[in-house]
Design a protein around this motif. Structure first.
Motif, PDB file in Angstrom:
ATOM      1  N   GLY A  44      16.333  -6.471  -3.117  1.00 42.42           N
ATOM      2  CA  GLY A  44      14.985  -6.196  -2.654  1.00 42.42           C
ATOM      3  C   GLY A  44      14.884  -5.055  -1.661  1.00 42.42           C
ATOM      4  N   ASP A  45      14.117  -5.294  -0.603  1.00 40.10           N
ATOM      5  CA  ASP A  45      13.825  -4.250   0.380  1.00 40.10           C
ATOM      6  C   ASP A  45      15.074  -3.695   1.062  1.00 40.10           C
ATOM      7  OD1 ASP A  45      11.156  -4.451  -0.180  1.00 40.10           O
ATOM      8  OD2 ASP A  45      10.621  -5.532   1.653  1.00 40.10           O
ATOM      9  N   ALA A  46      16.110  -4.513   1.228  1.00 38.75           N
ATOM     10  CA  ALA A  46      17.329  -4.031   1.874  1.00 38.75           C
ATOM     11  C   ALA A  46      17.940  -2.898   1.052  1.00 38.75           C
ATOM     12  CB  ALA A  46      18.332  -5.164   2.042  1.00 38.75           C
ATOM     13  N   ALA A  47      17.934  -3.045  -0.281  1.00 40.13           N
ATOM     14  CA  ALA A  47      18.460  -1.986  -1.150  1.00 40.13           C
ATOM     15  C   ALA A  47      17.575  -0.748  -1.074  1.00 40.13           C
ATOM     16  CB  ALA A  47      18.576  -2.479  -2.590  1.00 40.13           C
ATOM     17  N   ASP A  61      13.282   1.439   8.394  1.00 39.41           N
ATOM     18  CA  ASP A  61      13.186   0.414   9.433  1.00 39.41           C
ATOM     19  C   ASP A  61      12.802   1.015  10.783  1.00 39.41           C
ATOM     20  OD1 ASP A  61      13.807  -1.681   7.675  1.00 39.41           O
ATOM     21  OD2 ASP A  61      15.947  -1.281   7.897  1.00 39.41           O
ATOM     22  N   ALA A  62      13.273   2.224  11.068  1.00 33.30           N
ATOM     23  CA  ALA A  62      12.952   2.867  12.341  1.00 33.30           C
ATOM     24  C   ALA A  62      11.573   3.533  12.312  1.00 33.30           C
ATOM     25  CB  ALA A  62      14.008   3.911  12.690  1.00 33.30           C
ATOM     26  N   SER A  63      11.198   4.080  11.155  1.00 34.87           N
ATOM     27  CA  SER A  63       9.970   4.874  11.072  1.00 34.87           C
ATOM     28  C   SER A  63       8.777   4.148  10.479  1.00 34.87           C
ATOM     29  CB  SER A  63      10.234   6.133  10.242  1.00 34.87           C
ATOM     30  OG  SER A  63      11.257   6.879  10.827  1.00 34.87           O
ATOM     31  N   GLY A  64       9.026   3.052   9.823  1.00 38.38           N
ATOM     32  CA  GLY A  64       7.949   2.297   9.205  1.00 38.38           C
ATOM     33  C   GLY A  64       7.978   2.429   7.691  1.00 38.38           C
ATOM     34  N   TRP A  65       7.449   1.422   7.039  1.00 32.61           N
ATOM     35  CA  TRP A  65       7.504   1.335   5.582  1.00 32.61           C
ATOM     36  C   TRP A  65       6.265   1.894   4.900  1.00 32.61           C
ATOM     37  CZ3 TRP A  65      11.087  -1.012   2.121  1.00 32.61           C
ATOM     38  CH2 TRP A  65      12.288  -1.355   2.727  1.00 32.61           C
ATOM     39  N   SER A  66       5.312   2.349   5.654  1.00 31.22           N
ATOM     40  CA  SER A  66       4.109   2.898   5.012  1.00 31.22           C
ATOM     41  C   SER A  66       3.588   4.076   5.827  1.00 31.22           C
ATOM     42  CB  SER A  66       3.023   1.825   4.880  1.00 31.22           C
ATOM     43  OG  SER A  66       2.581   1.406   6.159  1.00 31.22           O
ATOM     44  N   ILE A  67       2.791   4.892   5.147  1.00 33.25           N
ATOM     45  CA  ILE A  67       2.092   5.983   5.824  1.00 33.25           C
ATOM     46  C   ILE A  67       0.619   5.828   5.520  1.00 33.25           C
ATOM     47  CG2 ILE A  67       4.070   7.541   5.738  1.00 33.25           C
ATOM     48  CD1 ILE A  67       2.641   9.006   3.445  1.00 33.25           C
ATOM     49  N   SER A  68      -0.198   6.348   6.379  1.00 34.83           N
ATOM     50  CA  SER A  68      -1.640   6.231   6.189  1.00 34.83           C
ATOM     51  C   SER A  68      -2.115   7.242   5.145  1.00 34.83           C
ATOM     52  CB  SER A  68      -2.356   6.485   7.518  1.00 34.83           C
ATOM     53  OG  SER A  68      -2.182   7.844   7.898  1.00 34.83           O
ATOM     54  N   LYS A  69      -3.299   7.008   4.627  1.00 35.60           N
ATOM     55  CA  LYS A  69      -3.878   7.975   3.678  1.00 35.60           C
ATOM     56  C   LYS A  69      -4.027   9.363   4.312  1.00 35.60           C
ATOM     57  CE  LYS A  69      -6.159   4.810   0.546  1.00 35.60           C
ATOM     58  NZ  LYS A  69      -7.404   4.414  -0.121  1.00 35.60           N
ATOM     59  N   PRO A  70      -4.487   9.461   5.562  1.00 33.14           N
ATOM     60  CA  PRO A  70      -4.557  10.796   6.177  1.00 33.14           C
ATOM     61  C   PRO A  70      -3.194  11.473   6.307  1.00 33.14           C
ATOM     62  CG  PRO A  70      -5.960   9.270   7.381  1.00 33.14           C
ATOM     63  CD  PRO A  70      -5.165   8.448   6.403  1.00 33.14           C
ATOM     64  N   GLN A  71      -2.144  10.709   6.626  1.00 39.78           N
ATOM     65  CA  GLN A  71      -0.801  11.293   6.705  1.00 39.78           C
ATOM     66  C   GLN A  71      -0.351  11.796   5.330  1.00 39.78           C
ATOM     67  OE1 GLN A  71       1.013   7.729   8.456  1.00 39.78           O
ATOM     68  NE2 GLN A  71       1.825   9.026  10.091  1.00 39.78           N
TER      69      GLN A  71
END
Length: 102
Positions: A44-47, A61-71
């Motif tokens: 899963g996510d670990a891979a 894990d350090a930066s986050g798993w998603s970005i916003s639509k504006p980003q």
């Protein structure tokens, strides 16, 4: 290394030929992809985090798993025109592939 220019008149044909040639000549890619898919199914996510760190040099894990639509929009807008054209072509090909699967 072969380079293609997305603005060249014969780009689509050259790109299609390149992709088709690679599909036929590199059967090892299929095995590599199968191994990646199997690992992601099992872990899963670990891979996903590990592959992203290894291939993209980005720590989810350090930066986050998603970005916003504006980003996302800002990143797209910042692309060089040739990269944006290549990304648009890839998206078009993915849509066409999935539409044909329906």
């Amino acid at each position: 290394m072969r380079r293609l220019d997305a603005s060249a008149p014969g780009f689509r044909a050259a790109f299609d030929a390149l992709v088709d040639d690679r599909r036929e000549s590199d059967s090892g890619v299929s095995a590599d992809v199968a191994a990646i898919v199997a690992r992601v199914k099992a872990e899963g996510d670990a891979a996903l985090a590990d592959y992203t760190r290894r291939f993209d040099r980005f720590d989810l894990d350090a930066s986050g798993w998603s970005i916003s639509k504006p980003q996302c929009a800002a990143a797209y807008d910042a692309l060089a025109p040739d990269l944006r054209a290549a990304l648009d072509l890839a998206a078009e090909r993915i849509r066409a592939y999935h539409a044909a699967q329906r």
